[in-house]
Design a protein around this motif. Structure first.
Motif, PDB file in Angstrom:
ATOM      1  N   ALA A   1       0.731  18.279  15.878  1.00  0.00           N
ATOM      2  CA  ALA A   1       0.803  18.387  14.420  1.00  0.00           C
ATOM      3  C   ALA A   1       1.782  17.390  13.819  1.00  0.00           C
ATOM      4  N   GLU A   2       2.884  17.147  14.532  1.00  0.00           N
ATOM      5  CA  GLU A   2       3.956  16.384  13.899  1.00  0.00           C
ATOM      6  C   GLU A   2       4.046  14.919  14.334  1.00  0.00           C
ATOM      7  N   ILE A   3       3.571  14.594  15.538  1.00  0.00           N
ATOM      8  CA  ILE A   3       3.704  13.217  16.008  1.00  0.00           C
ATOM      9  C   ILE A   3       2.334  12.536  16.108  1.00  0.00           C
ATOM     10  N   GLU A   4       1.397  13.225  16.759  1.00  0.00           N
ATOM     11  CA  GLU A   4       0.066  12.648  16.908  1.00  0.00           C
ATOM     12  C   GLU A   4      -0.549  12.385  15.527  1.00  0.00           C
ATOM     13  N   GLN A   5      -0.347  13.321  14.609  1.00  0.00           N
ATOM     14  CA  GLN A   5      -0.971  13.175  13.289  1.00  0.00           C
ATOM     15  C   GLN A   5      -0.122  12.373  12.307  1.00  0.00           C
ATOM     16  N   LEU A   6       1.042  11.927  12.728  1.00  0.00           N
ATOM     17  CA  LEU A   6       1.830  11.053  11.851  1.00  0.00           C
ATOM     18  C   LEU A   6       1.010   9.792  11.595  1.00  0.00           C
ATOM     19  N   ALA A   7       1.024   9.322  10.372  1.00  0.00           N
ATOM     20  CA  ALA A   7       0.260   8.111  10.061  1.00  0.00           C
ATOM     21  C   ALA A   7       1.138   7.196   9.205  1.00  0.00           C
ATOM     22  N   PHE A   8       1.567   6.085   9.800  1.00  0.00           N
ATOM     23  CA  PHE A   8       2.408   5.122   9.074  1.00  0.00           C
ATOM     24  C   PHE A   8       1.509   4.036   8.496  1.00  0.00           C
ATOM     25  N   CYS A   9       1.858   3.542   7.333  1.00  0.00           N
ATOM     26  CA  CYS A   9       1.039   2.475   6.746  1.00  0.00           C
ATOM     27  C   CYS A   9       1.928   1.552   5.917  1.00  0.00           C
ATOM     28  N   PRO A  10       1.849   0.230   6.200  1.00  0.00           N
ATOM     29  CA  PRO A  10       2.669  -0.710   5.422  1.00  0.00           C
ATOM     30  C   PRO A  10       2.376  -0.653   3.923  1.00  0.00           C
ATOM     31  N   ALA A  11       1.209  -0.098   3.544  1.00  0.00           N
ATOM     32  CA  ALA A  11       0.882  -0.007   2.121  1.00  0.00           C
ATOM     33  C   ALA A  11       1.549   1.198   1.458  1.00  0.00           C
ATOM     34  N   ASN A  12       2.199   2.073   2.220  1.00  0.00           N
ATOM     35  CA  ASN A  12       2.939   3.189   1.623  1.00  0.00           C
ATOM     36  C   ASN A  12       4.260   2.647   1.081  1.00  0.00           C
ATOM     37  N   LEU A  13       4.266   2.347  -0.213  1.00  0.00           N
ATOM     38  CA  LEU A  13       5.411   1.708  -0.867  1.00  0.00           C
ATOM     39  C   LEU A  13       5.868   2.580  -2.021  1.00  0.00           C
ATOM     40  N   VAL A  14       7.088   2.381  -2.473  1.00  0.00           N
ATOM     41  CA  VAL A  14       7.582   3.163  -3.603  1.00  0.00           C
ATOM     42  C   VAL A  14       8.032   2.233  -4.733  1.00  0.00           C
ATOM     43  N   ASN A  15       8.226   2.813  -5.892  1.00  0.00           N
ATOM     44  CA  ASN A  15       8.662   2.074  -7.066  1.00  0.00           C
ATOM     45  C   ASN A  15       9.841   1.150  -6.721  1.00  0.00           C
ATOM     46  N   GLY A  16       9.699  -0.138  -7.009  1.00  0.00           N
ATOM     47  CA  GLY A  16      10.780  -1.080  -6.712  1.00  0.00           C
ATOM     48  C   GLY A  16      10.515  -1.923  -5.480  1.00  0.00           C
ATOM     49  N   ILE A  17       9.579  -1.493  -4.627  1.00  0.00           N
ATOM     50  CA  ILE A  17       9.234  -2.263  -3.427  1.00  0.00           C
ATOM     51  C   ILE A  17       7.750  -2.631  -3.531  1.00  0.00           C
ATOM     52  N   LEU A  18       7.480  -3.925  -3.665  1.00  0.00           N
ATOM     53  CA  LEU A  18       6.117  -4.344  -3.991  1.00  0.00           C
ATOM     54  C   LEU A  18       5.276  -4.743  -2.792  1.00  0.00           C
ATOM     55  N   GLY A  19       5.897  -4.881  -1.610  1.00  0.00           N
ATOM     56  CA  GLY A  19       5.146  -5.369  -0.451  1.00  0.00           C
ATOM     57  C   GLY A  19       5.531  -6.802  -0.156  1.00  0.00           C
ATOM     58  N   ALA A  20       4.934  -7.387   0.881  1.00  0.00           N
ATOM     59  CA  ALA A  20       5.314  -8.752   1.263  1.00  0.00           C
ATOM     60  C   ALA A  20       4.177  -9.719   0.969  1.00  0.00           C
ATOM     61  N   PRO A  21       4.527 -10.969   0.634  1.00  0.00           N
ATOM     62  CA  PRO A  21       3.488 -11.928   0.252  1.00  0.00           C
ATOM     63  C   PRO A  21       2.709 -12.550   1.419  1.00  0.00           C
ATOM     64  N   ASP A  22       3.130 -12.299   2.677  1.00  0.00           N
ATOM     65  CA  ASP A  22       2.457 -13.015   3.776  1.00  0.00           C
ATOM     66  C   ASP A  22       1.132 -12.363   4.177  1.00  0.00           C
ATOM     67  N   LYS A  23       0.318 -13.158   4.883  1.00  0.00           N
ATOM     68  CA  LYS A  23      -1.044 -12.713   5.234  1.00  0.00           C
ATOM     69  C   LYS A  23      -1.058 -11.589   6.283  1.00  0.00           C
ATOM     70  N   VAL A  24      -0.094 -11.585   7.213  1.00  0.00           N
ATOM     71  CA  VAL A  24      -0.071 -10.503   8.207  1.00  0.00           C
ATOM     72  C   VAL A  24       0.144  -9.180   7.478  1.00  0.00           C
ATOM     73  N   TYR A  25       1.047  -9.187   6.503  1.00  0.00           N
ATOM     74  CA  TYR A  25       1.285  -7.972   5.727  1.00  0.00           C
ATOM     75  C   TYR A  25       0.017  -7.532   4.998  1.00  0.00           C
ATOM     76  N   GLU A  26      -0.646  -8.520   4.381  1.00  0.00           N
ATOM     77  CA  GLU A  26      -1.859  -8.215   3.616  1.00  0.00           C
ATOM     78  C   GLU A  26      -2.903  -7.555   4.518  1.00  0.00           C
ATOM     79  N   ALA A  27      -3.050  -8.097   5.739  1.00  0.00           N
ATOM     80  CA  ALA A  27      -4.024  -7.526   6.678  1.00  0.00           C
ATOM     81  C   ALA A  27      -3.593  -6.134   7.124  1.00  0.00           C
TER      82      ALA A  27
END
Ligand code: HEM
Ligand SMILES: *[C@@H]1O[C@H](CO)[C@@H](O)[C@H](O)[C@H]1NC(C)=O
Ligand SMILES: *[C@@H]1O[C@H](CO)[C@@H](O)[C@H](O)[C@H]1NC(C)=O
Length: 487
Positions: free
Chosen positions: A337-363
């Motif tokens: 429940a707690e580890i197997e189902q954990l799902a991390f995603c670079p697109a999970n961002l919060v107000n003030g953090i816009l993401g990175a401009p590089d192509k690896v990030y975009e992919a």
């Protein structure tokens, strides 16, 4: 008598309500909390007698709901494994701000000194398969989820401050190169060298992996690097870029190949066991969270170099700014429940953090969410361990009143022009100035061990790449290979 003992559910609580609990989640929670623990039932909640539970032999399967429930749920109890980083374990704790960064980034979880934000952490092997040994030489993952009061912020990071490729297209080739050979389903380390010959920029990361970084002493000695320069803004809308460095209090420490092999013979789950026991004892692992800060002027001066994930930002020009610390103080109580189902995603961002401009990030923005829709289904963000802590309600406060559209005139991500990767200068710097003498010797030994089974053609090409990085590196490895061959 026992055979007919039926424990009735505490439904009495519900019967004197005029409201059905299914339409009142608070009441439903209350009833569930008050239900007796250990009640046996079929999945619709109907209680079951002891007799029914243990007499399967003379009853038709289709009428034995208890057995059917058990078997059908076991048939489905495994979800599909992560396509990479499948093997891993984790723990929970908090991030605490020790230094204010609000002049650079307005993200709420970075603001007040002393503020605590819950975190989930998962440590993973890059490619080792689930259930196998934890101790192979790898580029390990260290992923962090911050349950901030303005939504989830994820850093799926790795133990090297740089990444293997800067063109995301080659990531797929890279993963296929380090997986088992599809024909025989056997490990095939030679595919790695075919990959390095094609994409020599990968050697910067592999130098660290074949030096000590590839086998940590414990999870508590592993660092986490985000490798991307994330675009952030402050309240005034000013833009900066930050690279996260999350480094263990106890220092980055390692096992040698021989030490790891010895432990491996006794315990395949060494790291997970160590982390679990340490947290259970109250000896909580800690990390310092720092960032390197890049200004817009730096970007004008250095261009795409600031965003190249195969390169590091030199610490002399971009020193670390300490922000806070992470403490892991709770073991999971249910790994699935707690580890197997954990799902991390670079697109999970919060107000003030816009993401990175590089192509690896975009992919990556796309790839993780896509993989999780397949792995965990469409409700991935609603699974309790992935669920945001606070769901803002302010948007539902004006019933019926139409709100006129106002452009917030948000700045988008910076557009950058990326060029072919070149990082031999930094690989040379790493070899010459950052590895200690002993570590260099272990690097030579590990490289010799890894390259010696390759064909002569491949060995020669690899030596050419090492030569471009540093003549001593090429010389030492070539010398070792010759003597290995001569034996
Ligand atoms: C083009 C480049 C990349 C692609 C397409 C990619 C794709 C993926 C995918 C599909 C997963 C599985 C997600 C899941 O099922 O939950 C994953 C996991 C992971 N990736 Fe990447 N990845 C890339 C680069 C990177 C980089 C640069 C890093 C680190 C800096 C990284 C670190 C991780 C980690 C730590 C995990 C495991 C997360 C966990 O513990 O659940 N990956 N990646
Ligand atoms: C199974 O149920 C019977 C009563 O029908 C009881 O006597 C027996 O001890 C039970 N067996 C187990 C293993 O619980
Ligand atoms: C972590 O930060 C503290 C200061 O708060 C410092 O004394 C310590 O050396 C740092 N440790 C690492 C591993 O960076």
């Amino acid at each position: 008598m026992l055979a007919f003992l039926i424990i009735l559910a505490a439904n009495a609580v519900a019967t004197n309500q005029d409201w059905h609990p299914a339409v009142d989640p608070a009441l439903l929670r209350q009833i569930r909390q008050d239900s007796p623990a250990g009640l046996m039932s079929v999945s619709n909640g109907a209680p079951v007698t002891y007799c029914e539970v243990n007499s399967t032999l003379n009853k038709p399967l289709i009428r034995n709901s208890f057995l059917m429930d058990h078997v059908t749920s076991m048939d489905r109890e495994r979800t599909c494994v992560r396509t990479v980083h499948g093997q891993g374990s984790g723990a929970f704790g908090f991030f605490k701000v020790t230094h204010d960064l609000s002049h650079i980034c307005k993200a709420s979880f970075l603001k007040e000194i002393g503020k605590k934000t819950p975190v989930a952490a998962r440590f993973s092997s890059g490619i080792a398969e689930k259930g196998g040994s934890e101790l192979s030489r790898e580029i390990r993952g260290f992923a962090l989820k911050f349950y901030t009061d303005e939504g989830i912020f994820d850093i799926p990071g790795i133990v090297t401050p740089m990444f293997v490729v800067k063109n995301p297209l080659y990531f797929v080739e890279f993963i296929h190169a380090i997986r088992k050979n599809p024909a025989l389903y056997l490990a095939d380390p030679m595919k790695l060298w075919d990959f390095v010959i094609k994409y020599p920029e990968a050697m910067h990361t592999f130098l660290l992996m074949f030096a000590d970084r590839g086998i940590p002493l414990s999870f508590a000695n592993m660092p986490c690097y985000n490798v991307h320069s994330l675009q952030v803004e402050n309240e005034a809308g000013e833009v900066h870029f930050i690279r996260f460095h999350i480094e263990p209090f106890e220092g980055i420490k390692h096992l040698t190949t021989a030490e790891a092999q010895k432990i491996n013979a006794a315990d395949l789950d060494y790291y997970t066991r160590e982390l679990y026991n340490r947290i259970k004892k109250g000896d909580y692992p800690r990390w310092n969270v720092s960032v390197q800060i890049v200004s817009e002027e730096d970007v004008q001066k250095h261009g795409g170099l600031m965003f190249d994930v195969t390169r590091v930002l030199p610490k002399c020009d971009f020193p670390l700014h300490l922000l806070g610390e992470i403490v892991l103080n709770r073991n999971p109580t249910n790994h699935f429940a707690e580890i197997e189902q954990l799902a991390f995603c670079p697109a999970n961002l919060v107000n003030g953090i816009l993401g990175a401009p590089d192509k690896v990030y975009e992919a990556r923005r796309f790839a993780y969410a896509d993989a999780q829709l397949y792995r965990l289904g469409p409700n991935v963000q609603k699974i309790p361990v992935n669920c945001p802590l606070h769901v803002p309600t302010e948007y539902s406060e004006s019933p019926g009143e139409p709100v006129s559209y106002e452009s917030t005139n948000k700045r988008g991500l910076l557009k950058i022009k990326e060029e072919e990767p070149y990082n031999y200068d930094q690989a040379a710097e790493l070899y010459e100035n950052e590895l200690t003498g002993d570590e260099r010797t272990r690097l030579h030994e590990n490289l010799i061990l890894a390259i010696s089974p390759a064909s002569e053609f491949v060995r020669e090409r690899v030596i050419e790449i090492l030569e471009m990085i540093h003549p001593d590196l090429a010389y030492q490895v070539a010398k070792g290979l010759t003597s290995t061959m001569a034996e």
